[in-house]
Motif scaffolding. Structure first.
Motif, PDB file in Angstrom:
ATOM      1  N   THR A 335       0.828  -1.213   0.000  1.00 34.02           N
ATOM      2  CA  THR A 335       0.000   0.000   0.000  1.00 34.02           C
ATOM      3  C   THR A 335       0.861   1.261   0.000  1.00 34.02           C
ATOM      4  O   THR A 335       0.387   2.319  -0.406  1.00 34.02           O
ATOM      5  CB  THR A 335      -0.954   0.015   1.207  1.00 34.02           C
ATOM      6  OG1 THR A 335      -0.219  -0.184   2.419  1.00 34.02           O
ATOM      7  CG2 THR A 335      -2.012  -1.071   1.065  1.00 34.02           C
ATOM      8  N   ARG A 336       2.120   1.148   0.445  1.00 36.31           N
ATOM      9  CA  ARG A 336       3.026   2.294   0.316  1.00 36.31           C
ATOM     10  C   ARG A 336       3.424   2.525  -1.131  1.00 36.31           C
ATOM     11  O   ARG A 336       3.730   3.646  -1.537  1.00 36.31           O
ATOM     12  CB  ARG A 336       4.272   2.083   1.184  1.00 36.31           C
ATOM     13  CG  ARG A 336       4.103   2.513   2.624  1.00 36.31           C
ATOM     14  CD  ARG A 336       5.440   2.602   3.343  1.00 36.31           C
ATOM     15  NE  ARG A 336       5.879   1.328   3.839  1.00 36.31           N
ATOM     16  CZ  ARG A 336       5.681   0.898   5.084  1.00 36.31           C
ATOM     17  NH1 ARG A 336       5.033   1.646   5.950  1.00 36.31           N
ATOM     18  NH2 ARG A 336       6.137  -0.279   5.487  1.00 36.31           N
ATOM     19  N   GLN A 337       3.431   1.457  -1.926  1.00 35.56           N
ATOM     20  CA  GLN A 337       3.832   1.578  -3.332  1.00 35.56           C
ATOM     21  C   GLN A 337       2.636   1.792  -4.256  1.00 35.56           C
ATOM     22  O   GLN A 337       2.784   2.406  -5.319  1.00 35.56           O
ATOM     23  CB  GLN A 337       4.578   0.308  -3.763  1.00 35.56           C
ATOM     24  CG  GLN A 337       5.835   0.010  -2.973  1.00 35.56           C
ATOM     25  CD  GLN A 337       6.873   1.110  -3.056  1.00 35.56           C
ATOM     26  OE1 GLN A 337       7.015   1.765  -4.092  1.00 35.56           O
ATOM     27  NE2 GLN A 337       7.589   1.341  -1.970  1.00 35.56           N
ATOM     28  N   ALA A 338       1.469   1.265  -3.882  1.00 32.08           N
ATOM     29  CA  ALA A 338       0.290   1.352  -4.746  1.00 32.08           C
ATOM     30  C   ALA A 338      -0.905   1.838  -3.928  1.00 32.08           C
ATOM     31  O   ALA A 338      -1.288   1.199  -2.954  1.00 32.08           O
ATOM     32  CB  ALA A 338      -0.021  -0.017  -5.362  1.00 32.08           C
ATOM     33  N   ASN A 339      -1.466   2.949  -4.340  1.00 33.02           N
ATOM     34  CA  ASN A 339      -2.642   3.496  -3.667  1.00 33.02           C
ATOM     35  C   ASN A 339      -3.815   2.527  -3.827  1.00 33.02           C
ATOM     36  O   ASN A 339      -4.172   2.165  -4.947  1.00 33.02           O
ATOM     37  CB  ASN A 339      -2.994   4.853  -4.286  1.00 33.02           C
ATOM     38  CG  ASN A 339      -4.124   5.556  -3.562  1.00 33.02           C
ATOM     39  OD1 ASN A 339      -4.925   4.933  -2.871  1.00 33.02           O
ATOM     40  ND2 ASN A 339      -4.181   6.862  -3.713  1.00 33.02           N
ATOM     41  N   PRO A 340      -4.434   2.084  -2.725  1.00 32.98           N
ATOM     42  CA  PRO A 340      -5.562   1.148  -2.839  1.00 32.98           C
ATOM     43  C   PRO A 340      -6.716   1.675  -3.691  1.00 32.98           C
ATOM     44  O   PRO A 340      -7.505   0.890  -4.212  1.00 32.98           O
ATOM     45  CB  PRO A 340      -6.002   0.964  -1.378  1.00 32.98           C
ATOM     46  CG  PRO A 340      -4.780   1.262  -0.572  1.00 32.98           C
ATOM     47  CD  PRO A 340      -4.070   2.341  -1.321  1.00 32.98           C
ATOM     48  N   GLN A 341      -6.799   3.013  -3.836  1.00 34.03           N
ATOM     49  CA  GLN A 341      -7.882   3.610  -4.615  1.00 34.03           C
ATOM     50  C   GLN A 341      -7.474   3.909  -6.059  1.00 34.03           C
ATOM     51  O   GLN A 341      -8.293   4.398  -6.839  1.00 34.03           O
ATOM     52  CB  GLN A 341      -8.322   4.932  -3.958  1.00 34.03           C
ATOM     53  CG  GLN A 341      -8.713   4.793  -2.495  1.00 34.03           C
ATOM     54  CD  GLN A 341      -9.926   3.915  -2.306  1.00 34.03           C
ATOM     55  OE1 GLN A 341     -10.864   3.975  -3.092  1.00 34.03           O
ATOM     56  NE2 GLN A 341      -9.906   3.080  -1.271  1.00 34.03           N
ATOM     57  N   ALA A 342      -6.230   3.620  -6.425  1.00 39.40           N
ATOM     58  CA  ALA A 342      -5.746   3.945  -7.767  1.00 39.40           C
ATOM     59  C   ALA A 342      -6.551   3.216  -8.830  1.00 39.40           C
ATOM     60  O   ALA A 342      -6.906   2.049  -8.670  1.00 39.40           O
ATOM     61  CB  ALA A 342      -4.266   3.599  -7.898  1.00 39.40           C
TER      62      ALA A 342
END
Length: 791
Positions: A335-342
């Motif tokens: 989640t630090r690398q990929a926004n859960p809302q992306a």
């Protein structure tokens, strides 16, 4: 009184005989001897079940520390022992449902005789006079034994035959169980409404307490609700429920468990139920970030000998391998690398512990939230453990390298790195200006013209590995991928609904396989690393530590046996060949940024379209493969920092995937203390390079004779070379690596090159190495000058 009871029994028997006789006049005529025997056997079987008292319960799924992460059940029931039920609850249920419970032998003949007279008079079955024994029998047969709707209907049908069977079984129970045991089992099985079955679940659902802590008024309500749990729902009909509760309190006065004054005081109390029913979550949907793992664990159990019925009815305790600290670290990493809302981009990660006799899954997560609301970017799709994305890219070069090592190539064997290759018979398309009958590949960057296999794995030139898979053969690379861990590539229909991925790639001799263009299962990819780290021993990724039933007995889970996928020396050599990536290869920047220096074998990968990227890293203690891919509905490329969909992708495996790996590895105990094995000498040079070294410099005839004596076919190729070694072997190559004696091409010097002129200096000096840290010796310098000038 005994004489009166005897007369009642006789009357009941006469009436019962009349009912049976009437039933015999039905269209079925009469039961045959076989049918009667079958009925007897069924009743005996049912009685055994009733005596055992095993009812559907709640299965609890825990992490490796024993903390519950989810519950699974068809009926929310938590069986408790007699001493765990408040006495007032037992008093209330007996008072309202079966006042003579402790006096009769399972059937209340007085009430039954009265009911039978009424039934015969009315020409039907209008009264029941059921005791708690009979209600227990009926509820057990309906809620537990019935396997379908037809059997459920038979368990509660209004017929004389059903009633008589029920009476007989209720009476027989008295021969096997004490009154308290019968009462306890009754309270544990009956439905109390709002999804609660059994007294413990009911006490929690309505009052948030245990069955042992029920007060008099609470017990009276629960005893009263059994008359009709739907009609007397305290949330939809509080007045009706209040009236029924007070009736129970009055009944407790009649039974002398309460005084009239006490009952009157309890009647002044409100129902006191919770604002809403306190239901135990059912299934993985409430497991939060553990939901993906929970779902995988359930599917694993069902595929390994534990039935769905066992899970939903058995009241099992399933202890999993999920390490809560590693799971938290993994989820935070993605989640630090990929926004859960992306929009349209997710990163998944599995942590697998290497081992030669088991393969424990320590963490399984996605940047997406596990849930049912797609508008909030939630999903319940098995993202971390199913084929997804556009592939792991150059990570698949591992499989070609492994096949080459197995076929005799050494990790220091020098390979050509052409700028572009055009290959026939290995697919079509690729780089621009590719002939129609060719597969063309170009490198994404500029490389040295030659590299060792180890260097090539770290620097990842495409052309080298496309040429290498031509040598090893596509089938060998595909089989290696399957053996090391990508087992679902052999599933029928995995490619196009008909063929398996493995068979399709082999049939079409797809050279592009080494560049990883196929959807991949991230869990299986992580397990590839664990297999290599475990000296080539493949084990199926396992989420289950143990399973026990409600009695604490072990439940068998049929785990797949581990198997030696590749020779231990091949695996060890491959691990060492992959060890430069984090030092000076495509993952080195991410490693330095994370301060990571532990021994690590690794490979980055990115698909040509930049729609997915991966990083596989492992050592003896830790294996993981973060995987970023487009999980949207478009085919857009992905860009880095932040991860997002974009027109022209620039995402690579050494970016977010590698960063996530180092993040979780730094926060996983033992990961930094893992090790890598040392390649055996024969795997460093390899059999192929040793043979080449043996023939280089020899005359053509000698070299050819040597190779042919060992079973190799030999081709001769003339190349420019100096005159002094005309006719000798200057180099050699294996045309492929397949089989025990692959063909060899000898490159023979044609003597056409002239020697370069030798430049002879007018004066030569032998100089000692300079020592910059030492001051010059001025005295020696002056003496030297004087001597040179004859002074």
């Amino acid at each position: 009184m005994p004489k009166f009871q005897s007369s009642l029994k006789a009357l009941a028997a006469v009436i019962a005989a009349g009912i049976v006789s009437a039933a015999a006049l039905a269209p079925v005529a009469s039961l045959s001897g076989v049918a009667i025997a079958q009925t007897e056997r069924t009743m005996e079987s049912d009685l055994t079940d009733l005596t055992d008292g095993v009812s559907p319960g709640v299965t609890t799924i825990t992490d490796s520390q024993g903390k519950p992460i989810a519950w699974v059940y068809d009926q929310y029931r938590l069986d408790v022992k007699s001493e765990q039920i408040a006495d007032v609850m037992k008093q209330a249920i007996v008072s309202i449902e079966d006042r003579r419970f402790y006096e009769h032998d399972g059937v209340d003949w007085r009430g039954t005789a009265r009911a039978m007279v009424a039934n015969v008079t009315s020409g039907g079955v209008s009264q029941g006079a059921s005791t708690l024994n009979q209600q227990y029998v009926k509820n057990y047969l309906y809620l537990v034994d019935a396997q379908n709707e037809e059997e459920q209907a038979a368990a509660i049908e209004t017929s004389a035959a059903r009633k008589l069977r029920e009476m007989r079984m209720a009476s027989d129970l008295e021969k096997h169980l004490s009154k308290d045991e019968i009462l306890t089992r009754y309270l544990n099985i009956v439905p109390y409404g709002n999804g609660a079955f059994g007294i413990q679940a009911a006490a929690s659902t309505y009052f948030g307490v245990s069955a042992a802590d029920l007060s008099v008024d609470q017990a009276a309500m629960l005893a009263g609700i059994l008359q009709s749990s739907s009609a007397l729902n305290p949330y939809t009909n509080p007045n009706g429920m209040l009236e029924r509760r007070n009736q129970v309190l009055d009944a407790m006065v009649v039974s002398q468990h309460l005084t009239a004054e006490q009952a009157a005081q309890f009647k002044t109390k409100p129902l006191g139920v919770l604002d809403q029913p306190k239901r135990l979550p059912n299934g993985c949907i409430s497991a939060g970030n553990n939901g993906f793992f929970c779902d995988y664990a359930i599917k694993y159990l069902q595929g390994h000998g534990v039935s769905k019925e066992q899970l939903t009815h058995g009241g099992l305790t399933v202890k999993t391998t999920l390490d809560p600290s590693v799971q938290e670290a993994a989820h935070n990493a993605v989640t630090r690398q990929a926004n859960p809302q992306a929009t349209g981009v997710a990163e998944v990660l599995n942590v697998v512990q290497p081992g030669k006799d088991s393969r424990r899954i320590l963490a399984m997560t996605s940047s997406r939230t596990y849930g049912l609301n797609p508008e909030a970017s939630e999903t319940v799709l098995a993202q971390p453990a199913s084929r997804s994305g556009n592939g792991a890219g150059s990570v698949f070069k591992i499989f070609t390298a492994a096949a080459a090592i197995e076929q005799g190539m050494g990790i220091e064997t020098v390979l050509d790195v052409p700028r572009r290759v055009e290959m026939r018979g290995m697919g079509h398309g690729g780089a621009e200006n590719c002939p129609a009958d060719a597969y063309c590949v170009e490198n994404a960057g500029v490389y040295r013209p030659q590299m060792s296999l180890k260097q090539a794995l770290a620097q990842s030139p495409n052309t080298t590995f496309v040429k290498l898979i031509e040598q090893t053969g596509v089938p060998a690379a595909v089989d290696m991928a399957v053996r090391l861990g990508l087992r679902d590539y052999t599933d029928e229909g995995s490619f196009d609904g008909q063929a398996s991925i493995a068979q399709y790639v082999k049939d079409h001799n797809m050279g592009s396989f080494t560049l990883g263009p196929m959807a991949v299962n991230p869990l299986q990819l992580s397990n590839v690393g664990a297999t290599i780290a475990s000296e080539g021993m493949w084990c199926e990724p396992n989420p289950i530590e143990s399973v026990t039933d409600r009695f604490g007995q072990k439940v068998e889970v049929k785990h797949t046996p581990c198997e030696q996928a590749v020779d231990a020396k091949v695996a060890t050599a491959l691990g060492e060949a992959l060890s430069d990536d984090v030092k000076n290869g495509t993952a080195s920047d991410a490693a330095r940024a994370a301060g990571w220096s532990a021994p690590t074998a690794a490979k980055t990968g990115t698909t040509e379209s930049h729609q997915s990227a991966a990083f596989l890293g492992f050592n003896s203690n830790f294996a993981a493969a973060p995987y970023v891919y487009n999980d949207g509905t478009t085919t857009a490329s992905l860009c880095t920092s932040p991860l997002r969909q974009c027109a022209n992708g620039n995402l690579y495996g050494g970016m977010e995937p590698a960063r996530a790996w180092f993040d979780v590895a730094r926060n996983t105990p033992g990961a930094a203390s893992g090790s890598l094995g040392k390649a055996a000498p024969e795997q460093v040079k390899g059999k192929t390079q040793a043979l080449i070294d043996e023939v280089v410099g020899k005359p053509q005839a000698t070299a050819k004779q040597l190779l042919e004596s060992r079973g190799h076919q030999v081709k001769i190729e003339s190349v420019p070379g100096p005159a002094y070694n005309r006719g000798t072997v200057v180099s050699a190559r294996f045309d492929n690596l397949q089989g025990a004696n692959p063909p060899v091409t000898l490159q023979i010097s044609d003597g056409s090159q002239r020697p370069a002129p030798v430049v002879v200096p007018s004066q030569t000096y032998e100089e000692e190495p300079a020592t910059p840290d030492s001051p010059p010796d001025l005295g020696a310098i002056i003496q030297n000058l004087l001597r040179q000038n004859g002074l």
